[in-house]
Design an enzyme around this catalytic site. Sequence first.
Site, short mmCIF file in Angstrom:
data_model
loop_
_atom_site.label_atom_id
_atom_site.label_comp_id
_atom_site.label_asym_id
_atom_site.label_seq_id
_atom_site.Cartn_x
_atom_site.Cartn_y
_atom_site.Cartn_z
CD1 TRP A 27 -3.01 1.44 0.82
CD2 TRP A 27 -1.51 2.40 2.04
NE1 TRP A 27 -3.57 2.65 0.98
CE2 TRP A 27 -2.63 3.28 1.84
CE3 TRP A 27 -0.55 2.88 2.75
CZ2 TRP A 27 -2.71 4.53 2.10
CZ3 TRP A 27 -0.46 4.27 3.08
CH2 TRP A 27 -1.48 5.05 2.93
CG HIS A 28 3.37 2.47 3.37
ND1 HIS A 28 2.85 1.38 4.07
CD2 HIS A 28 3.30 3.65 4.12
CE1 HIS A 28 2.42 2.00 5.25
NE2 HIS A 28 2.69 3.33 5.21
N GLY A 29 3.83 1.69 -1.26
CA GLY A 29 4.41 2.17 -2.64
C GLY A 29 4.76 1.00 -3.36
CG PHE A 36 3.06 6.64 0.07
CD1 PHE A 36 3.75 5.94 -0.82
CD2 PHE A 36 3.18 6.96 1.28
CE1 PHE A 36 5.10 5.99 -0.30
CE2 PHE A 36 4.47 6.75 1.65
CZ PHE A 36 5.44 6.23 0.81
#
Lengths: 312, 482
Positions: free
Chosen positions: B326-328, B482
């Site tokens: 999800w973060h990257g 993000f």
Amino acid sequence: MKRFFLRLVVFLIPVGLFVVFLELCVRQMPSDYQQKRDQLLENADSIQVLILGSSGEMDGVDPNQISLYAHNLAFGSQTIYYDRRLTEKYAPSLKNLKYVLIDFNYSSLASEHAPERDFFYHYYYGIDYEGRKFCKESLLQSLFVYPSKYLLLQIYRQLRSPATTTGQKGWQGGWPDVMSESEMELKEKANDYYRIEVHLIEEHKESVLKDLESLLLFLKSRNIVPVLLTPPNYSGFRQYLTDEKPFLSHDSISDQLTQKYRITHLNYFSDDSFEKTDFHNYNHLNREGAAKLTRKIDDFIRTCEDPFSETK
Amino acid sequence: MLFGSLSFLLFFSIFFVLYWLAFQRNLKLRNGLILLASFVFYACWDWRFLLLLIANTSLAYLVGLRLAAHDEKKRKYWLTFGVIVEVALLFYFKYTNFFITSLIDCFHSFGLHTGLHTLKIILPLGISFYVFRTLSYLIDVYYERIEPETDGLIFFAYITFFPSMVCGPIDRAKLLIPQLQTIRKFDYCQVADGLKQVLWGLFKKVVVADNAALFVNRIFEDYHQMPSSVLLLGAFLFTIQMYADFSGYSDMAIGLANMMGIRITRNFRFPFFAQNIADFWKRWHISLTNWLTDFIFTPLSIRFRDWGKTGLILSILITFLVSGLWHGANWTFVLWGLLHGCCYIPLIIKGSMNKNKKLSAGLIPTFKEFRLMTGMFILIMFSLVLFRSDSIADAYHYFCSIFTFSGSEIPYFLLEKRNDLCAVLTFTLFFVVMEWIHREKEHALQLAFKVPFWVRWIFYYFLILMVYVYQVGQQAFIYLQF
């Protein structure tokens, strides 16, 4: 709700007063840009040599050491974009102008303009960078033009001893000190030089060359002699510039320009007659160094003026 | 239009006056104003993606209404459809190039050339946040935890709520929608507290995070030339930057919402005072932790419950894998997530994962607390090297360079900017001490001591002056990517 808005307004009054105070100080602070412009206009009929360029010329070429009447119109981070427009704007009123020194440093072709300085050219010289608007900057210079730390320091200095910053002929006096950078710092600066400056050449080359050639054509059309100038860099710094490629590419551009426009390029980049005591830092001369460099430039000008005279 | 910029100040001032003075009694007008402001706010970033946001929100609204039907089969169908669309949207914009490059690299390692190329895709601002918000709404409606919102204006205002739209907190519908359904009354304490929280967030962002970033960027850019001590400093400063940046944004978002009479999810609870990894994730990015717990971890742990602790470990690892992704879209984030997941394993084995860690009430921490907090900070600091590095190889070399204890010379740029570095470290100490003193409060400007109002005001003026003096140009928030 009324209580909140009332307290908010009362809370914001000192903040507002502080901003007004800063703004008043800013408007009254002497500016190099203004002083150099005023001196240029005052002495328009006398000026024979115009010195353009960035910090290297601003503090490295002393107009008082030139035998003709010279004026220094170089500013920190000034790019060829502004050199061209300043010349086009003021050269017609400089009736006796004979020579224009143009900065052609190895980083000149790479120079990204410094956007934080655009406002000064707009405000003092009426030159806008590619149509950029300056509404908020014109309204509140203290918040939108000057970095806060710099501004507070300048105000403090100004309050302590009000003084003008620029002497005659646009000369600010040069740096009084001698460089003190260590070997490690020089090595790091050399890495930066490649990373930040020289490697950007390709990116900006086209637009910079367009401006430079327009400037050369403009000066030629008015029978003014353009002279490309590369100030010296300290030999201890140069020893770390081991990758020659960018420099060779730059030199070939210089050769093309000098041949095409029949102009001179005074390249002192690797001039070993400049010693450590001549430098303020690795690529800026101090007062002594500036006098030395300017005498060399003056020799060239005197030769041009009288090709049969003996120069030192 | 970044929070803290003068353009945002002007924007919010106009909004604030209209919100409380012009549209005081009419709920529809007030929600309409929130929606309009959210659209303007988003369009200032990139107006092209406003259409995507509107389309996505409209779809979620319609699917939400369909989920109210009685036919279970149809409801399941609509939920599946809604979830697939949302995940596909996120996948396309965020992960397409990641998977293409991973595929190319994979084939390349076998000496094969695929002829695949990455696509030119611009990541829409805040997509990870608003997609997660929409997903949680659809799932909550499906499981009848909330009623579907029939008022389109309220639903749009919920999804696009500008203080938290682009960078969180990821507000849940059951918290925000009821507040949008009722007339908000002006509460002096709430609005004033919101203003203070905005100021504290601004201080953390501008004075601490942005100034730390100047050193962090330089150190990580040239890490192969830096001595070990400087690399350690870089990792330390990035940890500070990361927290000050993200929690600064969250503080501003929560403060702005409070100024509108709306309470949104708390996102940070002073994570530097965490004593183990579970405690850390209860304090760091709380809204994401809650989301992942509710929609990933809990369903997985139920599914794997027969496997005992192994099932729990598996659930945690999968949850943190999703968290990392999800973060990257980079393997560094995947590894970062897995690393955090692995740190849970000892806690699961010991059976202390869900034990709440309470801090002592004293002015200074006990030795045990200090030891655990320091250990936790060091763990987070090293894991964030992965977060900051461009690739796993870079992170590996960074670690190697730290532990070779090489070089002793301090680089010139640090010497040149030693005053700025001292300022950053001083302000870091100041804000950590402030947060420690106020660890039982919502934020550090809910002053713990009774002080005359003029003393408080002088303190606020001091913070404003520091924000003015130490501004280093507008730096985007880290989590905006993000």
